[in-house]
Design a protein around this motif. Structure first.
Motif, short mmCIF file in Angstrom:
data_model
loop_
_atom_site.label_atom_id
_atom_site.label_comp_id
_atom_site.label_asym_id
_atom_site.label_seq_id
_atom_site.Cartn_x
_atom_site.Cartn_y
_atom_site.Cartn_z
N PHE A 70 63.45 55.23 23.70
CA PHE A 70 62.27 55.90 23.13
C PHE A 70 61.66 55.03 22.04
CE2 PHE A 70 64.08 60.12 24.59
CZ PHE A 70 63.05 60.38 25.48
N LEU A 71 62.49 54.47 21.17
CA LEU A 71 61.98 53.69 20.04
C LEU A 71 61.25 52.44 20.52
CD1 LEU A 71 61.85 53.34 16.96
CD2 LEU A 71 64.01 52.09 17.10
N CYS A 72 61.85 51.71 21.47
CA CYS A 72 61.21 50.49 21.98
C CYS A 72 59.88 50.81 22.65
CB CYS A 72 62.14 49.78 22.97
SG CYS A 72 63.63 49.08 22.21
N PHE A 73 59.83 51.92 23.37
CA PHE A 73 58.59 52.32 24.03
C PHE A 73 57.52 52.66 23.00
CE2 PHE A 73 55.95 55.77 25.88
CZ PHE A 73 55.33 55.03 26.88
N MET A 74 57.91 53.34 21.93
CA MET A 74 56.94 53.73 20.91
C MET A 74 56.45 52.52 20.13
SD MET A 74 58.54 57.31 19.46
CE MET A 74 57.11 57.67 18.45
N VAL A 75 57.35 51.57 19.82
CA VAL A 75 56.93 50.34 19.14
C VAL A 75 55.93 49.57 20.00
CG1 VAL A 75 57.71 48.11 18.30
CG2 VAL A 75 59.01 50.16 17.75
N PHE A 76 56.20 49.49 21.29
CA PHE A 76 55.28 48.81 22.21
C PHE A 76 53.92 49.48 22.21
CE2 PHE A 76 53.46 48.84 26.53
CZ PHE A 76 53.15 47.50 26.66
N GLN A 77 53.92 50.83 22.24
CA GLN A 77 52.66 51.56 22.24
C GLN A 77 51.87 51.33 20.95
OE1 GLN A 77 53.94 55.64 23.21
NE2 GLN A 77 52.63 55.51 25.01
N VAL A 78 52.57 51.32 19.82
CA VAL A 78 51.89 51.13 18.54
C VAL A 78 51.22 49.76 18.47
CG1 VAL A 78 52.23 50.91 16.05
CG2 VAL A 78 53.34 52.76 17.29
N PHE A 79 51.96 48.71 18.85
CA PHE A 79 51.38 47.37 18.79
C PHE A 79 50.22 47.22 19.78
CE2 PHE A 79 55.22 46.16 16.45
CZ PHE A 79 54.69 45.26 15.54
N ARG A 80 50.35 47.85 20.95
CA ARG A 80 49.24 47.79 21.90
C ARG A 80 48.03 48.53 21.37
NH1 ARG A 80 49.93 50.69 27.64
NH2 ARG A 80 49.80 52.47 26.21
N ASN A 81 48.29 49.67 20.71
CA ASN A 81 47.21 50.45 20.13
C ASN A 81 46.50 49.68 19.03
OD1 ASN A 81 45.56 52.63 19.75
ND2 ASN A 81 47.18 54.09 19.35
N ILE A 82 47.28 49.06 18.17
CA ILE A 82 46.70 48.29 17.07
C ILE A 82 45.89 47.11 17.59
CG2 ILE A 82 47.29 46.74 15.16
CD1 ILE A 82 49.45 48.67 14.35
N SER A 83 46.43 46.44 18.61
CA SER A 83 45.70 45.29 19.19
C SER A 83 44.37 45.74 19.76
CB SER A 83 46.55 44.64 20.28
OG SER A 83 47.76 44.15 19.74
N GLY A 84 44.35 46.94 20.38
CA GLY A 84 43.09 47.44 20.91
C GLY A 84 42.10 47.77 19.83
N LYS A 85 42.58 48.28 18.72
CA LYS A 85 41.68 48.65 17.63
C LYS A 85 41.13 47.43 16.90
CE LYS A 85 41.95 52.89 18.49
NZ LYS A 85 42.32 52.55 19.86
N GLN A 86 41.87 46.31 16.97
CA GLN A 86 41.39 45.11 16.29
C GLN A 86 40.09 44.59 16.89
OE1 GLN A 86 44.99 42.70 16.51
NE2 GLN A 86 45.28 42.91 14.30
N SER A 87 39.79 44.97 18.13
CA SER A 87 38.53 44.53 18.75
C SER A 87 37.32 45.18 18.09
CB SER A 87 38.55 44.86 20.24
OG SER A 87 38.69 46.26 20.44
N SER A 88 37.55 46.31 17.39
CA SER A 88 36.44 46.98 16.71
C SER A 88 36.21 46.43 15.31
CB SER A 88 36.73 48.49 16.61
OG SER A 88 36.96 49.06 17.88
N LEU A 89 37.11 45.61 14.81
CA LEU A 89 36.98 45.14 13.44
C LEU A 89 35.77 44.21 13.22
CD1 LEU A 89 40.73 44.49 12.51
CD2 LEU A 89 39.30 46.48 11.97
N PRO A 90 35.43 43.30 14.14
CA PRO A 90 34.29 42.40 13.86
C PRO A 90 32.98 43.13 13.61
CG PRO A 90 35.60 41.56 15.68
CD PRO A 90 36.12 42.93 15.39
N ALA A 91 32.82 44.34 14.16
CA ALA A 91 31.57 45.06 13.97
C ALA A 91 31.46 45.69 12.59
CB ALA A 91 31.42 46.14 15.05
N MET A 92 32.53 45.70 11.83
CA MET A 92 32.53 46.32 10.51
C MET A 92 32.03 45.35 9.46
SD MET A 92 36.21 48.23 10.51
CE MET A 92 36.70 49.35 11.82
N SER A 93 31.70 45.92 8.31
CA SER A 93 31.34 45.07 7.18
C SER A 93 32.58 44.31 6.72
CB SER A 93 30.79 45.93 6.04
OG SER A 93 31.79 46.84 5.60
#
Length: 541
Positions: A395-418
């Motif tokens: 469970f822990l390894c799966f959740m860590v994988f999900q978190v890092f994948r989620n964060i990587s996806g959100k980083q694509s929205s950062l360039p549009a910010m100030s």
């Protein structure tokens, strides 16, 4: 520009805190490696064969192997045969400690294992799956001239596991079997100066007691106790760390209560982790120096179990609260699938410990591994706990994988910010990854030092400097998890700083009352964090 300065200052503070913690970590290892002696000492004891020809053996006086009132001794069993002394009249006596020495409460516990010297003889061979019955008694006194006071008396059965490397012929008579060590006794305190063990091997042909166990030549014991010097260093560490964690815990909870919102789940779990760490740190062992508290070993196991259960639960909730698209957050009930195995595994290990050390509070000679039912029961508890642990890590390894994948996806929205906002969110993501790396490093250090302590001789010698590896492992790992909990509460305490009125109307784009938080999941006074709002908006789209 102001946001960039804030984030640079925050990163610089993070590096300073990390450097300070690293220095304390090195000191923790050096205290054990250079100051403390080896954690334990093993002392071999050879039993003395005493003669007890009284009719009622259980009401006879204690038999001393040496000293002014020592017993009548036998050199070997050949002398017993020639003098027509029966096996029931022979007592194996062991005095603890060795002559001219004293035991001390600083030794904390005593663990004894038994080794039997069994010789091969054609007319008295060792049967397969043989069992030996021991009539054992334990007594103490604090003065060489006092009478012995009984602590425990029991009749115990041990299974013999022996091999014979030569053909069983007449020429091989007299050679010894190679037998496994047998668990003998464990006491959770050393409150007295002198101890005496009397061991009888009652023989009853009609009942089959001690029949077919071979020709026993000698009984050897190996006593293991904690070194007094290591105990003092260990107590000193606990005494120092207790107020340290307690102060940071009070400070952490005060920062939370100053908020106008209610504490969120992650904050509560971190605080509970601090309580469990404090529970381990409180040096109640100081009282064991003046009181005969035999339950200290069991109490220590319970304290460690509570801490490890809280630590494993924290890792699950920490990862779950950083899944920014997860709708069910900030509720413990949402983690029952992951926390459930922790509860079941911890309960199994607790029952196993109660069946072993709990019974030893009344009978120090008891061992759950000596009977088939006890062995199967113990293995069942351990296997269930192992399965729960495996499920937890999946469970822990799966959740860590999900978190890092989620964060990587959100980083694509950062360039549009100030720029200021982007730096703020990049700092949040960096801190999450930083804590994950620290967690992995702590777990890896624990495993590595445990392996090193098991495969090395116990100390390294560099010139005139001797490093006690095992002591460094105990003090270093203990200090490391204290620093880990300290860092968690320091880094994840809510911040009461705000951007200021000018920045709130500028390009940072947040309300003036909104606070800078380290975690992306902390709920602010005015609602969720901006990162969480962003994540929910993208998820809905």
């Amino acid at each position: 520009m102001a946001g960039a300065i804030i984030e640079n200052m925050s990163t610089r503070k993070l590096c300073i805190v990390g450097g300070i913690l690293l220095v304390f970590q090195v000191i923790a290892f050096l205290v054990g490696g250079l100051i403390a002696p080896s954690p334990t000492t093993a002392v071999p004891y050879m039993s003395v064969k005493c003669i007890d020809v009284r009719k009622n053996h259980h009401k006879t006086k204690w038999l001393m192997p040496w000293g002014p009132n020592h017993c009548k001794k036998l050199k070997d069993f050949n002398e017993a045969v020639s003098r027509q002394i029966e096996a029931n009249d022979i007592v194996f006596a062991v005095h603890i400690p060795l002559p001219s020495k004293e035991m001390s409460p600083w030794f904390q516990f005593m663990l004894f294992i038994m080794q039997l010297d069994i010789a091969f003889k054609m007319d008295n061979d060792l049967k397969e799956n043989a069992e030996i019955t021991l009539d054992v008694s334990l007594a103490y006194r604090d003065n060489m001239f006092d009478d012995w006071e009984e602590i425990a008396h029991a009749i115990e059965i041990r299974k013999l596991k022996c091999t014979f490397g030569s053909p069983k012929t007449v020429e091989s008579e007299g050679r010894h079997y190679d037998c496994d060590f047998l668990p003998f006794m464990e006491i959770g305190s050393v409150a007295h100066k002198y101890y005496l063990i009397n061991i009888r091997l009652p023989v009853n042909d009609r009942k089959g007691i001690n029949v077919g166990i071979g020709e026993i030549k000698d009984i050897r014991l190996v006593g293991i106790h904690q070194n007094g010097g290591f105990t003092k260093v260990w107590f000193a560490m606990k005494t120092f760390l207790t107020p340290s964690i307690l102060i940071i815990m009070v400070w952490y909870w005060r920062r939370i209560t100053l908020m106008t919102r209610a504490p969120v789940l992650l904050e509560k779990v971190i605080f509970a982790l601090g309580i469990s760490m404090t529970f381990i740190n409180i040096p109640v062992e100081w009282f064991s120096i003046g009181f005969d508290w035999t339950w200290m070993l069991l109490f220590g196991d319970i304290r460690q179990g509570i801490f490890y259960a809280m630590l494993l639960s924290f890792w699950i909730i920490f990862c779950g609260e950083h899944m920014m698209d997860q709708n069910e957050r900030n509720r413990l009930s949402g983690y029952w699938k992951q926390v459930g195995p922790i509860a079941v595994g911890s309960f199994c290990l607790f029952i196993f410990d109660m069946c072993e050390r709990g019974v030893q509070l009344k009978n120090p000679f008891y061992s759950i591994w000596t009977t088939e039912v006890g062995t199967e029961l113990a293995m069942a508890f351990i296997i269930v706990a192992g399965i729960c642990l495996c499920l937890y890590f999946l469970f822990l390894c799966f959740m860590v994988f999900q978190v890092f994948r989620n964060i990587s996806g959100k980083q694509s929205s950062l360039p549009a910010m100030s720029k200021a906002r982007r730096l703020h969110y990049e700092g949040l993501i960096f801190r999450f990854k930083f804590l994950m790396l620290i967690t992995l490093a702590c777990a890896a250090m624990t495993v590595i030092f445990f392996i090193v302590s098991q495969v090395t001789e116990g100390h390294w010698k560099w010139g005139d400097i001797t490093i006690q590896v095992n002591s460094a492992f105990f003090t270093g790992i203990y200090g490391m998890w204290n620093l880990y909990v300290f860092a968690l509460m320091f880094l994840y305490a809510p911040s009461h700083k705000n951007y200021g009125e000018d920045q709130s109307n500028g390009d940072l784009g947040v309300n003036s009352g909104e606070e800078l938080q380290l975690t992306t999941t902390i709920t602010h006074v005015d609602g969720p964090t901006e990162v969480y709002k962003l994540a929910r908006k993208e998820a809905q789209e």
